[in-house]
Design a protein around this motif. Sequence first.
Motif, PDB file in Angstrom:
ATOM      1  N   GLU A  15      36.410 143.130  28.237  1.00  0.00           N
ATOM      2  CA  GLU A  15      36.710 143.262  26.810  1.00  0.00           C
ATOM      3  C   GLU A  15      35.520 142.829  25.959  1.00  0.00           C
ATOM      4  OE1 GLU A  15      41.474 142.538  26.463  1.00  0.00           O
ATOM      5  OE2 GLU A  15      40.231 140.838  27.083  1.00  0.00           O
ATOM      6  N   LEU A  16      34.839 141.780  26.406  1.00  0.00           N
ATOM      7  CA  LEU A  16      33.652 141.320  25.691  1.00  0.00           C
ATOM      8  C   LEU A  16      32.578 142.393  25.712  1.00  0.00           C
ATOM      9  CD1 LEU A  16      31.988 139.131  24.256  1.00  0.00           C
ATOM     10  CD2 LEU A  16      31.283 138.329  26.505  1.00  0.00           C
ATOM     11  N   LEU A  17      32.320 142.971  26.876  1.00  0.00           N
ATOM     12  CA  LEU A  17      31.312 144.024  26.989  1.00  0.00           C
ATOM     13  C   LEU A  17      31.675 145.222  26.129  1.00  0.00           C
ATOM     14  CD1 LEU A  17      30.502 143.883  30.804  1.00  0.00           C
ATOM     15  CD2 LEU A  17      29.075 143.088  28.911  1.00  0.00           C
ATOM     16  N   SER A  18      32.942 145.568  26.106  1.00  0.00           N
ATOM     17  CA  SER A  18      33.404 146.685  25.298  1.00  0.00           C
ATOM     18  C   SER A  18      33.184 146.404  23.805  1.00  0.00           C
ATOM     19  CB  SER A  18      34.879 146.949  25.564  1.00  0.00           C
ATOM     20  OG  SER A  18      35.351 147.976  24.733  1.00  0.00           O
ATOM     21  N   ALA A  19      33.542 145.194  23.369  1.00  0.00           N
ATOM     22  CA  ALA A  19      33.346 144.822  21.958  1.00  0.00           C
ATOM     23  C   ALA A  19      31.868 144.819  21.605  1.00  0.00           C
ATOM     24  CB  ALA A  19      33.964 143.450  21.684  1.00  0.00           C
ATOM     25  N   LEU A  64      15.817 140.496  20.586  1.00  0.00           N
ATOM     26  CA  LEU A  64      16.781 139.426  20.299  1.00  0.00           C
ATOM     27  C   LEU A  64      18.193 139.824  20.719  1.00  0.00           C
ATOM     28  CD1 LEU A  64      15.506 138.218  16.820  1.00  0.00           C
ATOM     29  CD2 LEU A  64      15.347 137.000  18.997  1.00  0.00           C
ATOM     30  N   LEU A  65      18.552 141.089  20.495  1.00  0.00           N
ATOM     31  CA  LEU A  65      19.883 141.548  20.879  1.00  0.00           C
ATOM     32  C   LEU A  65      20.056 141.501  22.397  1.00  0.00           C
ATOM     33  CD1 LEU A  65      22.600 142.667  19.986  1.00  0.00           C
ATOM     34  CD2 LEU A  65      21.584 144.966  20.040  1.00  0.00           C
ATOM     35  N   GLN A  66      19.040 141.937  23.120  1.00  0.00           N
ATOM     36  CA  GLN A  66      19.123 141.892  24.577  1.00  0.00           C
ATOM     37  C   GLN A  66      19.235 140.448  25.085  1.00  0.00           C
ATOM     38  OE1 GLN A  66      19.624 144.495  26.533  1.00  0.00           O
ATOM     39  NE2 GLN A  66      19.645 145.691  24.650  1.00  0.00           N
ATOM     40  N   GLU A  67      18.453 139.551  24.489  1.00  0.00           N
ATOM     41  CA  GLU A  67      18.537 138.134  24.865  1.00  0.00           C
ATOM     42  C   GLU A  67      19.940 137.593  24.600  1.00  0.00           C
ATOM     43  OE1 GLU A  67      15.558 135.751  22.928  1.00  0.00           O
ATOM     44  OE2 GLU A  67      13.947 137.110  23.536  1.00  0.00           O
ATOM     45  N   ALA A  68      20.494 137.938  23.448  1.00  0.00           N
ATOM     46  CA  ALA A  68      21.832 137.454  23.089  1.00  0.00           C
ATOM     47  C   ALA A  68      22.882 138.013  24.040  1.00  0.00           C
ATOM     48  CB  ALA A  68      22.160 137.831  21.641  1.00  0.00           C
ATOM     49  N   PHE A  69      22.772 139.301  24.379  1.00  0.00           N
ATOM     50  CA  PHE A  69      23.713 139.880  25.343  1.00  0.00           C
ATOM     51  C   PHE A  69      23.630 139.128  26.665  1.00  0.00           C
ATOM     52  CE2 PHE A  69      23.906 144.460  23.471  1.00  0.00           C
ATOM     53  CZ  PHE A  69      24.963 144.096  22.661  1.00  0.00           C
ATOM     54  N   ALA A  70      22.423 138.925  27.146  1.00  0.00           N
ATOM     55  CA  ALA A  70      22.236 138.261  28.441  1.00  0.00           C
ATOM     56  C   ALA A  70      22.781 136.832  28.421  1.00  0.00           C
ATOM     57  CB  ALA A  70      20.762 138.261  28.819  1.00  0.00           C
ATOM     58  N   ARG A  71      22.501 136.085  27.351  1.00  0.00           N
ATOM     59  CA  ARG A  71      22.991 134.708  27.257  1.00  0.00           C
ATOM     60  C   ARG A  71      24.505 134.644  27.139  1.00  0.00           C
ATOM     61  NH1 ARG A  71      18.946 133.761  23.181  1.00  0.00           N
ATOM     62  NH2 ARG A  71      20.661 133.837  21.723  1.00  0.00           N
ATOM     63  N   SER A  72      25.098 135.654  26.549  1.00  0.00           N
ATOM     64  CA  SER A  72      26.529 135.618  26.248  1.00  0.00           C
ATOM     65  C   SER A  72      27.415 135.961  27.423  1.00  0.00           C
ATOM     66  CB  SER A  72      26.835 136.592  25.114  1.00  0.00           C
ATOM     67  OG  SER A  72      26.126 136.201  23.971  1.00  0.00           O
ATOM     68  N   LEU A  73      26.892 136.670  28.385  1.00  0.00           N
ATOM     69  CA  LEU A  73      27.746 137.121  29.484  1.00  0.00           C
ATOM     70  C   LEU A  73      28.367 135.975  30.264  1.00  0.00           C
ATOM     71  CD1 LEU A  73      25.785 140.210  30.775  1.00  0.00           C
ATOM     72  CD2 LEU A  73      27.852 140.152  29.371  1.00  0.00           C
ATOM     73  N   ASP A  74      27.697 134.847  30.294  1.00  0.00           N
ATOM     74  CA  ASP A  74      28.230 133.694  31.010  1.00  0.00           C
ATOM     75  C   ASP A  74      29.090 132.798  30.128  1.00  0.00           C
ATOM     76  OD1 ASP A  74      26.926 134.512  33.286  1.00  0.00           O
ATOM     77  OD2 ASP A  74      25.156 133.288  32.897  1.00  0.00           O
TER      78      ASP A  74
END
Length: 117
Positions: free
Chosen positions: A10-14, A39-49
Amino acid sequence: MVMTSVSRDELLSAMAENRRAFLSFLERRVGHRETAEDLLQEAFARSLDRVPLEPEGSVTAWFYRVLRNGVIDHYRRRGASERALASLQKELDEAPLEPTPDERDAVCHCVRRLSET
């Protein structure tokens, strides 16, 4: 109202649904599309965990907080780099134009060793 936890899917979808809005948000703040993409890629990567256990609407708000923190970190890093470059420039401006005899000998020795290889 029942609050359900948000799964990683759901997070990935959002995140995917709001990518364009996130990128626009960042680009307005940093002024460069390439930097915003990074910055967006860094934020995506940091957020997955760090999937929050909140409803999906709150996930988007949470991710905007992640993006704001990323922008702040970007400017902090940039400020540190600018200060380091200014310090180096000052050091170079104050350095004598001619190397000392010891510096000249050390450079000549290094060049001589490199030229043998």
